[in-house]
Scaffold this motif. Structure first.
Motif, PDB file in Angstrom:
ATOM      1  N   PRO A 179     159.117  42.031  -3.652  1.00 50.63           N
ATOM      2  CA  PRO A 179     157.519  41.656  -4.410  1.00 50.63           C
ATOM      3  C   PRO A 179     156.865  40.772  -2.551  1.00 50.63           C
ATOM      4  CG  PRO A 179     159.767  40.191  -5.179  1.00 50.63           C
ATOM      5  CD  PRO A 179     160.241  41.112  -3.788  1.00 50.63           C
ATOM      6  N   TYR A 180     157.684  40.638  -1.617  1.00 51.82           N
ATOM      7  CA  TYR A 180     157.286  39.248  -1.007  1.00 51.82           C
ATOM      8  C   TYR A 180     156.454  39.801   0.092  1.00 51.82           C
ATOM      9  CZ  TYR A 180     160.634  36.289  -2.745  1.00 51.82           C
ATOM     10  OH  TYR A 180     161.319  35.580  -3.904  1.00 51.82           O
ATOM     11  N   ALA A 181     156.265  40.910   0.291  1.00 53.28           N
ATOM     12  CA  ALA A 181     155.596  41.868   1.379  1.00 53.28           C
ATOM     13  C   ALA A 181     154.137  42.295   0.231  1.00 53.28           C
ATOM     14  CB  ALA A 181     155.965  42.772   2.659  1.00 53.28           C
ATOM     15  N   ARG A 182     153.133  43.270   1.711  1.00 53.85           N
ATOM     16  CA  ARG A 182     151.950  43.528   1.215  1.00 53.85           C
ATOM     17  C   ARG A 182     151.421  44.833   1.681  1.00 53.85           C
ATOM     18  NH1 ARG A 182     151.865  38.404  -0.480  1.00 53.85           N
ATOM     19  NH2 ARG A 182     150.604  37.724  -2.430  1.00 53.85           N
ATOM     20  N   GLY A 183     152.202  45.258   2.824  1.00 53.90           N
ATOM     21  CA  GLY A 183     152.590  46.744   3.341  1.00 53.90           C
ATOM     22  C   GLY A 183     153.177  47.917   2.298  1.00 53.90           C
ATOM     23  N   SER A 197     164.945  38.846   2.177  1.00 49.84           N
ATOM     24  CA  SER A 197     163.805  38.336   3.422  1.00 49.84           C
ATOM     25  C   SER A 197     164.450  38.414   4.734  1.00 49.84           C
ATOM     26  CB  SER A 197     162.894  36.799   3.621  1.00 49.84           C
ATOM     27  OG  SER A 197     162.283  36.955   4.074  1.00 49.84           O
ATOM     28  N   ARG A 198     163.406  39.379   5.946  1.00 52.28           N
ATOM     29  CA  ARG A 198     163.632  39.616   6.917  1.00 52.28           C
ATOM     30  C   ARG A 198     163.070  38.249   8.104  1.00 52.28           C
ATOM     31  NH1 ARG A 198     161.483  45.555   8.699  1.00 52.28           N
ATOM     32  NH2 ARG A 198     162.976  46.699   6.569  1.00 52.28           N
ATOM     33  N   SER A 199     161.950  37.320   7.712  1.00 57.81           N
ATOM     34  CA  SER A 199     161.325  36.411   8.166  1.00 57.81           C
ATOM     35  C   SER A 199     160.683  35.376   7.488  1.00 57.81           C
ATOM     36  CB  SER A 199     159.795  37.499   9.568  1.00 57.81           C
ATOM     37  OG  SER A 199     159.568  37.451   8.381  1.00 57.81           O
ATOM     38  N   GLN A 200     159.930  34.312   7.750  1.00 59.59           N
ATOM     39  CA  GLN A 200     159.678  33.434   7.614  1.00 59.59           C
ATOM     40  C   GLN A 200     158.046  33.495   7.130  1.00 59.59           C
ATOM     41  OE1 GLN A 200     159.350  29.409   8.517  1.00 59.59           O
ATOM     42  NE2 GLN A 200     158.990  27.656   7.162  1.00 59.59           N
ATOM     43  N   ARG A 201     157.743  34.629   7.471  1.00 62.56           N
ATOM     44  CA  ARG A 201     156.010  34.630   7.699  1.00 62.56           C
ATOM     45  C   ARG A 201     156.046  35.694   6.014  1.00 62.56           C
ATOM     46  NH1 ARG A 201     153.670  39.235   9.347  1.00 62.56           N
ATOM     47  NH2 ARG A 201     155.431  39.833  10.330  1.00 62.56           N
ATOM     48  N   THR A 202     156.833  36.896   6.119  1.00 60.49           N
ATOM     49  CA  THR A 202     156.976  37.737   5.088  1.00 60.49           C
ATOM     50  C   THR A 202     156.979  36.484   4.010  1.00 60.49           C
ATOM     51  OG1 THR A 202     158.199  39.305   6.065  1.00 60.49           O
ATOM     52  CG2 THR A 202     157.797  39.492   3.691  1.00 60.49           C
ATOM     53  N   GLU A 203     158.181  35.724   3.555  1.00 60.12           N
ATOM     54  CA  GLU A 203     157.740  34.968   2.326  1.00 60.12           C
ATOM     55  C   GLU A 203     156.699  33.818   2.390  1.00 60.12           C
ATOM     56  OE1 GLU A 203     161.673  32.680   1.399  1.00 60.12           O
ATOM     57  OE2 GLU A 203     162.827  34.014   2.629  1.00 60.12           O
ATOM     58  N   SER A 204     156.043  33.444   3.485  1.00 54.46           N
ATOM     59  CA  SER A 204     154.735  32.727   3.128  1.00 54.46           C
ATOM     60  C   SER A 204     153.211  33.209   2.494  1.00 54.46           C
ATOM     61  CB  SER A 204     154.759  32.423   4.774  1.00 54.46           C
ATOM     62  OG  SER A 204     154.057  33.039   5.549  1.00 54.46           O
ATOM     63  N   ALA A 205     153.969  34.568   3.060  1.00 54.74           N
ATOM     64  CA  ALA A 205     152.377  35.232   2.169  1.00 54.74           C
ATOM     65  C   ALA A 205     152.816  35.251   0.944  1.00 54.74           C
ATOM     66  CB  ALA A 205     152.858  36.922   2.596  1.00 54.74           C
ATOM     67  N   HIS A 259     141.488  50.562  13.041  1.00 53.27           N
ATOM     68  CA  HIS A 259     142.458  49.502  13.457  1.00 53.27           C
ATOM     69  C   HIS A 259     142.856  47.468  12.386  1.00 53.27           C
ATOM     70  CE1 HIS A 259     141.211  45.741  15.526  1.00 53.27           C
ATOM     71  NE2 HIS A 259     140.478  46.522  15.910  1.00 53.27           N
ATOM     72  N   LEU A 260     144.397  48.115  11.676  1.00 54.93           N
ATOM     73  CA  LEU A 260     144.174  47.503  10.917  1.00 54.93           C
ATOM     74  C   LEU A 260     144.500  45.988  11.481  1.00 54.93           C
ATOM     75  CD1 LEU A 260     147.124  48.827   8.688  1.00 54.93           C
ATOM     76  CD2 LEU A 260     145.006  47.977   8.218  1.00 54.93           C
ATOM     77  N   PRO A 261     144.493  44.284  10.934  1.00 54.78           N
ATOM     78  CA  PRO A 261     144.734  43.475  11.413  1.00 54.78           C
ATOM     79  C   PRO A 261     146.110  43.242  12.272  1.00 54.78           C
ATOM     80  CG  PRO A 261     143.807  42.504   9.905  1.00 54.78           C
ATOM     81  CD  PRO A 261     144.621  44.474   9.657  1.00 54.78           C
ATOM     82  N   ALA A 262     146.050  42.764  14.127  1.00 58.11           N
ATOM     83  CA  ALA A 262     147.342  42.741  14.598  1.00 58.11           C
ATOM     84  C   ALA A 262     148.220  42.210  13.822  1.00 58.11           C
ATOM     85  CB  ALA A 262     146.929  42.035  16.049  1.00 58.11           C
ATOM     86  N   ALA A 263     149.343  42.367  13.769  1.00 60.05           N
ATOM     87  CA  ALA A 263     150.585  42.008  13.167  1.00 60.05           C
ATOM     88  C   ALA A 263     150.837  40.896  13.725  1.00 60.05           C
ATOM     89  CB  ALA A 263     151.634  42.385  12.445  1.00 60.05           C
TER      90      ALA A 263
END
Length: 565
Positions: free
Chosen positions: A12-16, A40-48, A359-363
């Motif tokens: 439930p951490y990512a919004r893709g 969790s793969r990365s800190q960026r995923t959790e920070s969302a 395009h979607l925002p650059a990841a």
């Protein structure tokens, strides 16, 4: 029913789209209970942050595949002799795993798979007894065993020439991929309390499901909408990992996939394209069921109804400025370079044609750099027209971010094109193509991934990396509005029949029931009088909102004597 949902880098951490699919599945099965086990793969995923979960999600537990491993105490003696025993067991188990990864000379595919499984489960048993496994995986013993396997006679040259820095990188990445072995998820109150483990991707999530089956006997369902091993290979190449490291990690993902397919009660690929790959990796055909992902058609209902009305009103009308639309995330695999060259050929035939790239925002920086490269190429291909301004209408090629005034919603982006193009050189399940179909748009797609399966006969398909073929097919639809309208209407009907949330949720509801019926979990409190297992951990009566009063005993029945007239 109680479901242990195993995810990686998503819900439930990512919004893709992957997380959105999980959310739709969970919300569609409101009468089941879900425990989410997230990797969790990365800190960026959790920070969302987490998305809001519905009430049927009883708990969310997570482990990190990045950073330092989390400490998980295990029972057992902490003496020096115990540690020596654990270390010796680790070397034996990791030697089997490393030998399978390197592929010693003369080892068949079946022997390699068995050797990998033996080492994997030996390490899992060690992790269940001791908290030492993460440290041992990051220690000198793991490095020595991995080097010995790579230096063995008969291995591939790319591994025989591996250097120390590459060994260190490979050992570190393997430790991260094996972290589910040490997760505290395999007790009677965790995955042991579930009726089904559902891994919604391959790789580490499926690895956790394998241990749920091994330690708890919980049946496993593996769902893949893209080939997880292929995704990992592409990610490792994009990250610039050395060939030897990519070879070891690639074989790790393939061997985990093969073991999960063999042990799963059911494998549910999202397309025939993924199914064929799974069968080549050993998935038994009788335990495979293709279930297409469910996409929320309501977001595109307005655009689809508008396309249908327009097709009935002016299918023969020629547009003054025929527009080609592309929608998605800018990435080298989407091959926008070929699309720009194809549009250059279209422009020579149709001088009023326009190309709108939504395009979607650059990841990340890589995606932003690729998008800037495409902008530069567009300026080079159309120098006279692109030199004045970058506003829509003054430039034959425009780059617009979804959420901007020109396309506040994805449905607006699809509706802006007379023809929607998918130009990818590689693709798994083409979600953007399904969304265009929901909007009733005629499409031209490259023949990659599951494109043919998705589009059926409702769109044009051309070879990948072929700008000429892409241009010719797009011109055919731009110049034939009546044919384009027919294809768009047929595409919408096909999408509504195959790719809705209801269709997907119903298929998984049936799959859960079928797996539980054939693979009931054996727990002592849930055995019937004959000792046979009951299929559910919680009887359906316990979900009743109110307790029913006990039925009073019936009074004794007194027969009435018969009377003769």
């Amino acid at each position: 029913m109680r479901i242990g949902l195993l995810t990686e880098g998503g819900y439930p951490y990512a919004r893709g789209e992957g997380a959105a699919w999980c959310d739709r599945l969970v919300r569609g099965l409101a009468h089941h209970d879900f425990d989410v086990y997230a990797l969790s793969r990365s800190q960026r995923t959790e920070s969302a942050g987490q998305v809001a979960t519905p009430p049927q999600v009883r708990s969310v537990r997570f482990e990190r595949l990045w950073g330092e491993p989390a400490p998980h105490p295990r029972p057992g003696p902490g003496s020096r002799s115990a540690f020596k025993a654990h270390r010796a067991a680790f070397r034996v188990g990791f030697r089997d795993l490393a030998t399978a990864l390197a592929g010693a000379a003369g080892m068949s595919a079946a022997e390699r798979a068995d050797r990998f499984a033996t080492g994997l489960y030996a390490l899992a048993d060690l992790a269940a007894e001791s908290a030492a496994l993460p440290a041992l995986l990051r220690g000198d013993d793991a490095l020595a065993e991995l080097e010995a396997a790579c230096r063995a006679p008969g291995v591939r040259p790319v591994l025989g020439d591996i250097v120390v820095t590459e060994l260190l990188t490979a050992a570190d990445l393997l430790e991260r991929q094996l972290r589910p072995l040490s997760a505290p998820w395999y007790g009677p109150d965790e995955l042991g309390a579930a009726d089904v483990c559902h891994a919604v991707s391959g790789g580490p999530a499926a690895l956790a499901g394998l241990l749920g089956k091994r330690f708890c006997g919980t049946p496993l369902i593996v769902t893949e909408y893209t080939v997880r091993a292929r995704e990992a290979l592409l990610a490792h190449r994009a990250a610039g990992l050395p060939p030897a490291v990519r070879a070891l990690l690639g074989d790790h993902f393939r061997l985990v996939a093969g073991e999960s397919y063999r042990q799963a009660a059911l494998v549910t690929p999202g397309s025939a394209h993924v199914r064929r790959w799974q069968e080549r990796c050993g998935a038994p055909k009788e335990r495979i069921r293709t279930i297409h992902p469910g996409i929320d058609a309501g977001r595109f209902a307005r655009a689809g109804a508008a396309a249908e009305a327009a097709a009935q009103a002016d299918a023969q009308a020629a547009h003054a400025d025929p527009t080609v639309a592309w929608v998605g995330r800018a990435d080298p695999a989407k091959d926008l370079i070929a699309l720009l060259h194809a549009f250059h050929a279209i422009r020579r035939e149709e001088p009023q044609a326009r190309l709108r790239i939504f395009h979607l925002p650059a990841a990340d920086a890589r995606a932003a750099g690729y998008l800037e490269h495409c902008r530069t190429l567009a300026a080079q291909l159309f120098p006279d027209e692109a030199a004045d301004a970058h506003a829509v209408g003054e430039n034959p090629v425009s780059f617009e971010e979804i959420g901007s005034p020109g396309a506040p919603e994805p449905a607006d982006a699809y509706a802006a094109g007379d023809v929607v193009v998918l130009s990818s050189s590689a693709e798994g399940f083409p979600l953007s193509l399904v969304e265009a179909m929901f909007c009733g748009r005629p499409t031209v797609s490259t023949d990659v991934g599951a494109v043919r399966e998705v589009i059926g006969g409702t769109g044009l398909v051309v070879p990948p990396r072929n700008p000429k073929a892409l241009a010719e097919a797009t011109l055919d639809l731009l110049r034939g509005p009546e044919r384009a309208a027919r294809l768009g209407a047929a595409a919408r009907e096909r999408a509504l029949a195959l790719f809705t949330v209801t269709t997907c949720v119903d298929a998984f509801r049936d799959s859960y029931l079928d797996v539980v019926a054939h693979h009931p979990v054996r727990r002592l409190p849930l055995l019937d009088a004959q000792g046979a297992p009951r299929p559910f951990t919680t009887p359906a009566e316990s979900l009743s909102p109110t307790r029913l009063a006990p039925t009073p005993p019936h009074p004794a029945w007194t027969p009435v004597p018969a009377t003769r007239p």
